[in-house]
Design a protein around this motif. Structure first.
Motif, PDB file in Angstrom:
ATOM      1  N   ALA A 116     -15.132  -0.186 -14.777  1.00 44.91           N
ATOM      2  CA  ALA A 116     -14.037  -0.856 -14.080  1.00 44.91           C
ATOM      3  C   ALA A 116     -13.834  -0.288 -12.679  1.00 44.91           C
ATOM      4  O   ALA A 116     -13.573  -1.028 -11.721  1.00 44.91           O
ATOM      5  CB  ALA A 116     -12.749  -0.734 -14.891  1.00 44.91           C
ATOM      6  N   LEU A 117     -13.964   1.019 -12.533  1.00 45.69           N
ATOM      7  CA  LEU A 117     -13.811   1.648 -11.213  1.00 45.69           C
ATOM      8  C   LEU A 117     -14.908   1.189 -10.255  1.00 45.69           C
ATOM      9  O   LEU A 117     -14.650   0.917  -9.079  1.00 45.69           O
ATOM     10  CB  LEU A 117     -13.828   3.170 -11.357  1.00 45.69           C
ATOM     11  N   ILE A 118     -16.127   1.110 -10.750  1.00 48.85           N
ATOM     12  CA  ILE A 118     -17.238   0.636  -9.920  1.00 48.85           C
ATOM     13  C   ILE A 118     -16.977  -0.799  -9.490  1.00 48.85           C
ATOM     14  O   ILE A 118     -17.159  -1.166  -8.320  1.00 48.85           O
ATOM     15  CB  ILE A 118     -18.565   0.744 -10.696  1.00 48.85           C
ATOM     16  N   LEU A 119     -16.516  -1.629 -10.431  1.00 51.80           N
ATOM     17  CA  LEU A 119     -16.257  -3.031 -10.133  1.00 51.80           C
ATOM     18  C   LEU A 119     -15.171  -3.174  -9.067  1.00 51.80           C
ATOM     19  O   LEU A 119     -15.319  -3.942  -8.106  1.00 51.80           O
ATOM     20  CB  LEU A 119     -15.846  -3.741 -11.428  1.00 51.80           C
ATOM     21  N   THR A 120     -14.094  -2.425  -9.206  1.00 56.17           N
ATOM     22  CA  THR A 120     -13.014  -2.484  -8.217  1.00 56.17           C
ATOM     23  C   THR A 120     -13.488  -2.023  -6.852  1.00 56.17           C
ATOM     24  O   THR A 120     -13.140  -2.610  -5.817  1.00 56.17           O
ATOM     25  CB  THR A 120     -11.819  -1.638  -8.685  1.00 56.17           C
ATOM     26  N   ALA A 121     -14.318  -0.980  -6.826  1.00 54.69           N
ATOM     27  CA  ALA A 121     -14.790  -0.446  -5.551  1.00 54.69           C
ATOM     28  C   ALA A 121     -15.648  -1.448  -4.784  1.00 54.69           C
ATOM     29  O   ALA A 121     -15.549  -1.536  -3.557  1.00 54.69           O
ATOM     30  CB  ALA A 121     -15.577   0.842  -5.793  1.00 54.69           C
ATOM     31  N   GLU A 122     -16.476  -2.222  -5.483  1.00 49.93           N
ATOM     32  CA  GLU A 122     -17.382  -3.122  -4.766  1.00 49.93           C
ATOM     33  C   GLU A 122     -16.882  -4.556  -4.674  1.00 49.93           C
ATOM     34  O   GLU A 122     -17.299  -5.308  -3.793  1.00 49.93           O
ATOM     35  CB  GLU A 122     -18.777  -3.109  -5.390  1.00 49.93           C
ATOM     36  N   ALA A 123     -15.965  -4.957  -5.568  1.00 49.88           N
ATOM     37  CA  ALA A 123     -15.473  -6.332  -5.564  1.00 49.88           C
ATOM     38  C   ALA A 123     -14.032  -6.449  -5.075  1.00 49.88           C
ATOM     39  O   ALA A 123     -13.572  -7.557  -4.780  1.00 49.88           O
ATOM     40  CB  ALA A 123     -15.588  -6.947  -6.961  1.00 49.88           C
ATOM     41  N   GLY A 124     -13.307  -5.332  -5.028  1.00 52.50           N
ATOM     42  CA  GLY A 124     -11.938  -5.363  -4.540  1.00 52.50           C
ATOM     43  C   GLY A 124     -10.911  -5.811  -5.550  1.00 52.50           C
ATOM     44  O   GLY A 124      -9.732  -5.952  -5.225  1.00 52.50           O
ATOM     45  N   LYS A 125     -11.309  -6.036  -6.791  1.00 54.82           N
ATOM     46  CA  LYS A 125     -10.366  -6.500  -7.809  1.00 54.82           C
ATOM     47  C   LYS A 125      -9.325  -5.425  -8.111  1.00 54.82           C
ATOM     48  O   LYS A 125      -9.648  -4.231  -8.118  1.00 54.82           O
ATOM     49  CB  LYS A 125     -11.098  -6.820  -9.121  1.00 54.82           C
ATOM     50  N   PRO A 126      -8.102  -5.836  -8.417  1.00 58.84           N
ATOM     51  CA  PRO A 126      -7.145  -4.879  -8.965  1.00 58.84           C
ATOM     52  C   PRO A 126      -7.729  -4.241 -10.220  1.00 58.84           C
ATOM     53  O   PRO A 126      -8.407  -4.912 -11.012  1.00 58.84           O
ATOM     54  CB  PRO A 126      -5.925  -5.745  -9.293  1.00 58.84           C
ATOM     55  N   ALA A 340       8.022 -17.388  -8.270  1.00 61.12           N
ATOM     56  CA  ALA A 340       7.105 -16.555  -9.054  1.00 61.12           C
ATOM     57  C   ALA A 340       6.129 -15.809  -8.155  1.00 61.12           C
ATOM     58  O   ALA A 340       5.847 -14.618  -8.356  1.00 61.12           O
ATOM     59  CB  ALA A 340       6.350 -17.421 -10.063  1.00 61.12           C
ATOM     60  N   ILE A 341       5.592 -16.501  -7.142  1.00 58.93           N
ATOM     61  CA  ILE A 341       4.673 -15.848  -6.212  1.00 58.93           C
ATOM     62  C   ILE A 341       5.377 -14.709  -5.489  1.00 58.93           C
ATOM     63  O   ILE A 341       4.833 -13.599  -5.347  1.00 58.93           O
ATOM     64  CB  ILE A 341       4.110 -16.874  -5.210  1.00 58.93           C
ATOM     65  N   SER A 342       6.592 -14.960  -5.025  1.00 60.08           N
ATOM     66  CA  SER A 342       7.341 -13.946  -4.273  1.00 60.08           C
ATOM     67  C   SER A 342       7.639 -12.720  -5.125  1.00 60.08           C
ATOM     68  O   SER A 342       7.589 -11.589  -4.632  1.00 60.08           O
ATOM     69  CB  SER A 342       8.647 -14.543  -3.751  1.00 60.08           C
ATOM     70  N   LYS A 343       7.937 -12.935  -6.398  1.00 57.91           N
ATOM     71  CA  LYS A 343       8.368 -11.823  -7.251  1.00 57.91           C
ATOM     72  C   LYS A 343       7.216 -11.127  -7.975  1.00 57.91           C
ATOM     73  O   LYS A 343       7.295  -9.923  -8.246  1.00 57.91           O
ATOM     74  CB  LYS A 343       9.371 -12.341  -8.290  1.00 57.91           C
ATOM     75  N   ARG A 344       6.167 -11.879  -8.288  1.00 61.82           N
ATOM     76  CA  ARG A 344       5.145 -11.322  -9.174  1.00 61.82           C
ATOM     77  C   ARG A 344       3.901 -10.800  -8.473  1.00 61.82           C
ATOM     78  O   ARG A 344       3.201  -9.934  -9.017  1.00 61.82           O
ATOM     79  CB  ARG A 344       4.708 -12.381 -10.193  1.00 61.82           C
ATOM     80  N   LEU A 345       3.570 -11.324  -7.296  1.00 64.87           N
ATOM     81  CA  LEU A 345       2.298 -10.967  -6.674  1.00 64.87           C
ATOM     82  C   LEU A 345       2.473  -9.839  -5.665  1.00 64.87           C
ATOM     83  O   LEU A 345       3.344  -9.892  -4.798  1.00 64.87           O
ATOM     84  CB  LEU A 345       1.671 -12.186  -5.995  1.00 64.87           C
ATOM     85  N   VAL A 346       1.599  -8.840  -5.808  1.00 64.37           N
ATOM     86  CA  VAL A 346       1.573  -7.703  -4.889  1.00 64.37           C
ATOM     87  C   VAL A 346       0.147  -7.539  -4.398  1.00 64.37           C
ATOM     88  O   VAL A 346      -0.772  -7.304  -5.191  1.00 64.37           O
ATOM     89  CB  VAL A 346       2.042  -6.402  -5.567  1.00 64.37           C
ATOM     90  N   MET A 347      -0.060  -7.663  -3.091  1.00 62.56           N
ATOM     91  CA  MET A 347      -1.402  -7.544  -2.520  1.00 62.56           C
ATOM     92  C   MET A 347      -1.663  -6.121  -2.064  1.00 62.56           C
ATOM     93  O   MET A 347      -0.750  -5.392  -1.683  1.00 62.56           O
ATOM     94  CB  MET A 347      -1.567  -8.484  -1.323  1.00 62.56           C
ATOM     95  N   GLY A 348      -2.944  -5.728  -2.103  1.00 58.68           N
ATOM     96  CA  GLY A 348      -3.298  -4.411  -1.603  1.00 58.68           C
ATOM     97  C   GLY A 348      -4.552  -3.865  -2.242  1.00 58.68           C
ATOM     98  O   GLY A 348      -5.353  -4.599  -2.831  1.00 58.68           O
ATOM     99  N   ASP A 349      -4.725  -2.568  -2.112  1.00 62.85           N
ATOM    100  CA  ASP A 349      -5.855  -1.848  -2.679  1.00 62.85           C
ATOM    101  C   ASP A 349      -5.781  -1.935  -4.201  1.00 62.85           C
ATOM    102  O   ASP A 349      -4.767  -1.591  -4.797  1.00 62.85           O
ATOM    103  CB  ASP A 349      -5.787  -0.385  -2.216  1.00 62.85           C
ATOM    104  N   GLY A 350      -6.854  -2.368  -4.816  1.00 63.76           N
ATOM    105  CA  GLY A 350      -6.870  -2.594  -6.256  1.00 63.76           C
ATOM    106  C   GLY A 350      -6.621  -1.367  -7.099  1.00 63.76           C
ATOM    107  O   GLY A 350      -6.319  -1.492  -8.284  1.00 63.76           O
ATOM    108  N   LEU A 351      -6.745  -0.170  -6.514  1.00 67.82           N
ATOM    109  CA  LEU A 351      -6.501   1.041  -7.282  1.00 67.82           C
ATOM    110  C   LEU A 351      -5.042   1.480  -7.251  1.00 67.82           C
ATOM    111  O   LEU A 351      -4.662   2.405  -7.960  1.00 67.82           O
ATOM    112  CB  LEU A 351      -7.387   2.180  -6.765  1.00 67.82           C
ATOM    113  N   ASN A 352      -4.236   0.827  -6.425  1.00 69.64           N
ATOM    114  CA  ASN A 352      -2.816   1.123  -6.427  1.00 69.64           C
ATOM    115  C   ASN A 352      -2.162   0.483  -7.644  1.00 69.64           C
ATOM    116  O   ASN A 352      -2.463  -0.659  -8.007  1.00 69.64           O
ATOM    117  CB  ASN A 352      -2.151   0.626  -5.145  1.00 69.64           C
ATOM    118  N   LYS A 353      -1.239   1.167  -8.257  1.00 69.57           N
ATOM    119  CA  LYS A 353      -0.709   0.825  -9.574  1.00 69.57           C
ATOM    120  C   LYS A 353      -0.172  -0.595  -9.682  1.00 69.57           C
ATOM    121  O   LYS A 353      -0.470  -1.307 -10.635  1.00 69.57           O
ATOM    122  CB  LYS A 353       0.375   1.834  -9.951  1.00 69.57           C
ATOM    123  N   ASP A 354       0.645  -1.017  -8.732  1.00 68.33           N
ATOM    124  CA  ASP A 354       1.342  -2.295  -8.875  1.00 68.33           C
ATOM    125  C   ASP A 354       0.594  -3.487  -8.286  1.00 68.33           C
ATOM    126  O   ASP A 354       1.042  -4.625  -8.412  1.00 68.33           O
ATOM    127  CB  ASP A 354       2.723  -2.203  -8.214  1.00 68.33           C
TER     128      ASP A 354
END
Length: 513
Positions: A116-126, A340-354
């Motif tokens: 999962a860490l490898i995948l997040t690092a190369e694909a940017g997924k949370p 829902a978009i305003s309250k539920r979605l948080v953009m950023g680095d996929g390794l950040n918790k939220d």
């Protein structure tokens, strides 16, 4: 010397990734999962040319490693290796293959956090989504470890008492597996699990954006004891990919091709395969309709919208793309989606918790998303929220809602593949079905209704291969995944997943007294 060089390069790659991960509390257990070589014939190898290309993290643009830029010569070597391995692999028993696939699955489960860490690092997924993909991906190896022992033949009643008719299934041979960047783990396991369980060997060509996940999967296949040549991985840059794809589709030693990607590329590969009359499986582009009828449960419809639209930042082939809400519920649905978009979605680095929405995969893709939005606005679409690149910069694009949308706009005609929702109002069931079916693609569709009769009517008439009814998350290993029209040929997963990798042999046994 080769082993020493591989170990040293794996450690170098690990250090790149550790700089990215450790300050967030993450770390890799095994450097051996991190490879900067291709995998051919059971060996970790460089490109014959010695060339490499960079793998970057789409979240910040940093280079996290280099892998071989392989070409036609490397690809032919990989095919030769798979062809040689097939001569013995096809003669293994279903039970023997099942045991090896089970070992492979167990290793994937043991190493799921690293994968999962490898995948997040190369694909940017949370990271939460990456963990989900790894679990989903490994489930295909588990499924086909079991399903491979149930590839049955048939005994057919004969028209003559002197004959018996028997049908058996046999593996087709070497298969080329060409996979996309949006699910770099699961798209490989979904194909390779079925191919290997059937008795085929494979050459995997991962997307140039996400080769590290493919190489990690191959590492675990090797550790599981799969014989040399049964699984091969050829990595290639964007410039070399067409030539590599040509060899994978035209080599006389390749019996079949499985591809997941755009319809345009799928059509090209289909033409290439026609020269050798090869078996082919295509899972291609989608433009999924998402329909909310007046009778829908609003909360369930919004939940379904959020997961079907914004999973992987909208970068999935089954993402809801054309959103239709009936006039009686339209205003409430649009308002609820915005909230829902305003309250539920948080953009950023996929390794950040939220964080639950990452970046677009690369520059060309974010340019496409931006162009679709801008061109639709020029034609009269209104931006209810978002509509531009995110303040985070780089490859981040704001979650967007477009209203006042018409069927002629790019946001409706084209597959967006980004976090953009184009919502239209409709009046009647007949009207929305005509709009939903007026599309050359037919991969997935979704609709929400509490009217039992309507559920059956719409399910029958919606022209797609898969339908989510009051549900926005439809993928499952047990289900047959695939589309109609220009969205593909064949099905992956389920008991039908082996169909692309086997052929039926008819045995006519005569001379029976």
């Amino acid at each position: 010397m080769q082993i020493f060089r591989q170990s040293r390069r794996a450690l170098q790659l690990q250090r790149h990734l550790l700089r990215y991960d450790f300050h967030r509390g993450h770390g890799f257990r095994y450097a051996s999962l991190l490879h900067q070589e291709g995998y051919i014939g059971g060996k970790w190898v460089s490109a014959l040319s010695g060339k490499t290309f960079a793998v970057t993290n789409p979240c910040n643009g940093k280079v996290i490693g280099h892998v071989p830029d392989m070409d036609e010569a490397d690809t032919k070597t990989a095919i030769d290796s798979a062809y040689e391995a097939f001569q013995s692999w096809q003669r293994t028993t279903a039970k023997e293959r099942s045991i090896l696939l089970r070992k492979w699955y167990n290793l994937m489960e043991e190493n799921k956090e690293d994968l999962a860490l490898i995948l997040t690092a190369e694909a940017g997924k949370p990271l939460a989504e990456s963990r989900g993909e790894i679990g989903y991906g490994s489930s295909f190896i588990e499924w086909f470890a079991e399903e491979g022992r149930r590839i049955y033949g048939e005994v057919v009643p004969s028209p003559a008492s002197s004959k018996e008719i028997i049908l058996i299934r046999e593996p087709i041979g070497v298969v080329s597996l060409i996979t996309p960047w949006n699910f770099p783990n699961a798209m490989i396991t979904r194909k390779a699990g079925a191919a290997l369980a059937s008795g085929c060997t494979c050459v995997i060509k991962p997307a140039e954006d996400t080769p590290l996940s493919a190489l990690a999967i191959a590492d675990l296949a090797e550790k599981a004891g799969l014989p040399p040549g049964v699984v091969n991985v050829v990595t290639a840059s964007r410039s070399n990919t067409p030539a590599v794809g040509n060899v994978l589709c035209t080599s006389p030693k390749v019996a079949g091709v499985s591809f997941t990607g755009s319809s345009a590329v799928g059509k090209h590969l289909y033409r290439l395969c026609s020269s050798g009359i090869k078996k082919i499986g295509l899972e291609l582009g989608g433009n999924a309709p998402f329909i909310v009828f007046d009778s829908a449960d609003l909360n369930k419809a919004v939940d379904g919208f959020m997961i079907s639209k914004f999973r992987n930042g909208g970068q999935t082939c089954i993402s809801s793309n054309r959103i239709y809400a009936q006039s009686g519920i339209y205003e409430k649905f649009v308002a609820a989606c915005k909230e829902a978009i305003s309250k539920r979605l948080v953009m950023g680095d996929g390794l950040n918790k939220d964080v639950n929405v990452g970046p677009i995969i690369n520059q060309s893709q974010i340019d496409k998303v931006e162009g679709i939005v801008n061109d639709s606005v020029k034609l009269g679409a209104e931006v209810l929220m978002g509509g531009k690149r995110h303040e985070l910069g780089g490859l981040f694009y704001e979650p967007t809602i477009l209203t006042n949308v018409s069927s002629e706009m790019p946001c409706v005609k084209e597959e967006i593949f980004g976090p953009v929702a184009a919502i239209q109002k409709f009046e009647s069931e007949e009207e929305v079905l005509k709009k939903a079916n007026a599309c050359q693609h037919g991969l997935a569709g979704y609709f929400f209704s509490q009217d039992y009769s309507q559920v059956w009517r719409v399910a029958r008439r919606l022209e797609v291969g898969m339908i989510g009814i009051n549900d926005g998350l439809i993928s499952a290993v047990e289900a047959a995944f695939g589309g109609i029209k220009e969205s593909g040929i064949g099905r992956e997963g389920s008991r039908h997943g082996v169909d692309d990798y086997t052929h039926i042999k008819y045995l006519c046994m005569g001379g029976i007294n």
